[in-house]
Scaffold this motif. Structure first.
Motif, short mmCIF file in Angstrom:
data_model
loop_
_atom_site.label_atom_id
_atom_site.label_comp_id
_atom_site.label_asym_id
_atom_site.label_seq_id
_atom_site.Cartn_x
_atom_site.Cartn_y
_atom_site.Cartn_z
N ARG A 245 0.80 -1.22 0.00
CA ARG A 245 0.00 0.00 0.00
C ARG A 245 0.84 1.28 0.00
N SER A 246 2.16 1.15 -0.09
CA SER A 246 3.00 2.34 -0.05
C SER A 246 2.82 3.23 -1.27
N LEU A 309 -1.12 -0.52 -9.84
CA LEU A 309 0.28 -0.23 -9.51
C LEU A 309 1.15 -0.11 -10.76
N LEU A 310 0.96 -1.01 -11.72
CA LEU A 310 1.76 -0.97 -12.93
C LEU A 310 1.40 0.23 -13.80
N LEU A 311 0.16 0.69 -13.72
CA LEU A 311 -0.22 1.90 -14.44
C LEU A 311 0.51 3.11 -13.87
N PHE A 401 11.68 8.14 -8.17
CA PHE A 401 11.08 7.86 -6.86
C PHE A 401 9.67 7.27 -7.03
N VAL A 402 8.86 7.86 -7.90
CA VAL A 402 7.50 7.38 -8.12
C VAL A 402 7.50 5.98 -8.74
N ALA A 408 8.01 -1.55 -6.40
CA ALA A 408 8.19 -2.26 -5.13
C ALA A 408 6.85 -2.75 -4.60
N SER A 409 5.81 -1.92 -4.70
CA SER A 409 4.47 -2.33 -4.27
C SER A 409 3.96 -3.49 -5.11
N ALA A 410 4.20 -3.42 -6.41
CA ALA A 410 3.75 -4.50 -7.29
C ALA A 410 4.43 -5.82 -6.92
#
Length: 438
Positions: A245-246, A309-311, A401-402, A408-410
């Protein structure tokens, strides 16, 4: 377990919605005021960049305290009940927000002004520490298995409504002359917080405790040490959930807070295009969130979560390319694609995903601890992004950074189990054994 009535479920969902509206209204108006006014009002002796950094530092301080407050209040949610914690959170958030609107500025009381601002920010953060996670817990426990993805997305819907409300208030004030805005205009959004807390308490006090916690209390199986029990049996899941969820934590700050500062300070644009972009992105989010929640009920949490997340990862650099054009239409498009669609998909699905990762005995602690673990990163995101921009002299460092956060979340979601099932406690047997050992 006795199922709640339709009226009881509706009242509980409305309560959860109102609380998250207030939470994100509070934090959005604070972040926006930080971008537009707090540097000049509370840190006037610093340079423009130093004043912005100092103002964002006070913004970040609140997120540092949130994990501590979140753990303490979330523990109460597993020991004395979800409803009681949500009432406490609402009062703390609303009172602190309203009082910020009454603060004297540096010109009036000197160094006392930023000190009072920080203290109220900390009080606001204590209240917000367990609000969203407890709302997610309540929504999941009031939902039927087939609707858990949809109903657990309601707090995310409240995030968009809160930001819309805050954006709308600031947009209405954007026509004021700069002098009038700094003199009194910035106070109006904060004073509205007093009214929101009254409405929220009226609804929240009429809500029954969640069915699953009521059953735990009836059977005498309420845990006395939820944090210890949680970290004994679900430590790995807490880590995966926090990392997963980061992106919604970081993305919310980049696209709602830093983007406004970037457009006004770095690109010398008026605030209106960025504020309009945030407004439209959250309007789009109102449609995206329930669709993503319903999709998670149909296809599972992981595929829909990964899509969002990948989007975000794919749009990390194009977002800044669009901003660089200084074209108001393209600025709006950038915010809609990244935040209104990408981040909102991830945020929507995260509700059911987090709730289903943990047993009811420790669910509130698990959900809130997972969220709280990444809150400091969220709080420092505008500060980090501003520092990266200054160090690199360009947006590319912020883009890295984004993209890095989203990937990392994915990876965390990919490594997690698919949680969709009729039983939202995937490790109930393990948890029961652990509780017997205590």
């Amino acid at each position: 377990m006795t199922q709640p009535s339709t009226r009881g479920r509706t009242r509980a969902i409305a309560s959860n919605l109102i609380g998250t509206v207030l939470e994100w209204y509070d934090f959005y108006i604070y972040g926006t005021a930080t971008s537009l006014a707090f540097g000049a009002l509370f840190f006037p002796t610093a340079s423009a960049l130093a004043g912005t950094l100092a103002a964002f530092a006070t913004y970040a301080i609140g997120f540092v305290l949130r994990p501590v407050a979140g753990v303490v209040l979330a523990r109460w949610g597993d020991t004395i009940g979800r409803k009681n914690v949500m009432v406490i959170c609402l009062i703390l958030m609303g009172v602190a927000t309203g009082c910020i609107g009454l603060l004297p500025t540096y010109a009036q009381v000197g160094a006392l002004a930023p000190i009072l601002l920080v203290l109220l920010r900390l009080l606001q953060s204590i209240g917000a520490g367990a609000e969203y996670g407890t709302a997610v817990t309540m929504s999941a426990e009031y939902a039927t298995p087939r609707q858990r993805g949809l109903l657990s997305s309601i707090p995310a819907f409240g995030v968009s409504l809160g930001i819309l409300l805050g954006t709308g208030v600031f947009a209405a004030l954007s026509g004021l002359p700069r002098e009038a805005f700094l003199a009194w205009g910035w106070r109006v959004p904060f004073l509205v917080g007093f009214a929101l807390v009254v409405v929220g308490l009226y609804v929240r006090l009429r809500v029954d405790e969640s069915p699953e916690f009521t059953e735990l209390r009836r059977s005498g199986t309420v845990t006395r040490s939820p944090i210890r029990e949680l970290l004994t049996t679900h430590r790995g899941r807490v880590g995966l959930a926090a990392l997963a969820r980061s992106t919604d934590a970081v993305g919310g700050q980049i696209f709602n807070v830093f983007a406004i500062s970037y457009c006004t300070s770095e690109l010398d644009m008026p605030a209106a295009p960025a504020l309009t972009g945030v407004l439209i992105a959250n309007l789009v989010g109102l449609a995206v969130i329930p669709l993503a929640g319903r999709g998670a009920d149909r296809w599972g949490r992981r595929p829909v979560f990964l899509t969002g997340l990948l989007l975000v990862a794919a749009l990390g650099f194009p977002f800044f390319w669009l901003l660089q054009t200084r074209n108001p239409v393209l600025v709006v498009l950038a915010l809609v694609l990244t935040y209104g669609i990408g981040v909102k998909i991830a945020l929507s699905v995260s509700g059911a995903y987090l709730a289903e990762m943990f047993d009811p005995r420790v669910r509130n602690s698990g959900v809130n601890l997972a969220r709280s673990a990444s809150d400091p990163l969220a709080g420092f995101t505008p500060l980090i992004a501003t520092a990266l921009l200054a160090a690199a002299g360009s947006y590319w460092a912020v883009g890295v950074f984004v993209v890095g956060t989203a990937l990392a979340s994915a990876a965390a979601v990919f490594a997690s189990p698919e949680t969709r099932s009729a039983d939202p406690a995937p490790e109930r047997g393990e948890m029961s054994a652990a509780s017997e050992s205590h």
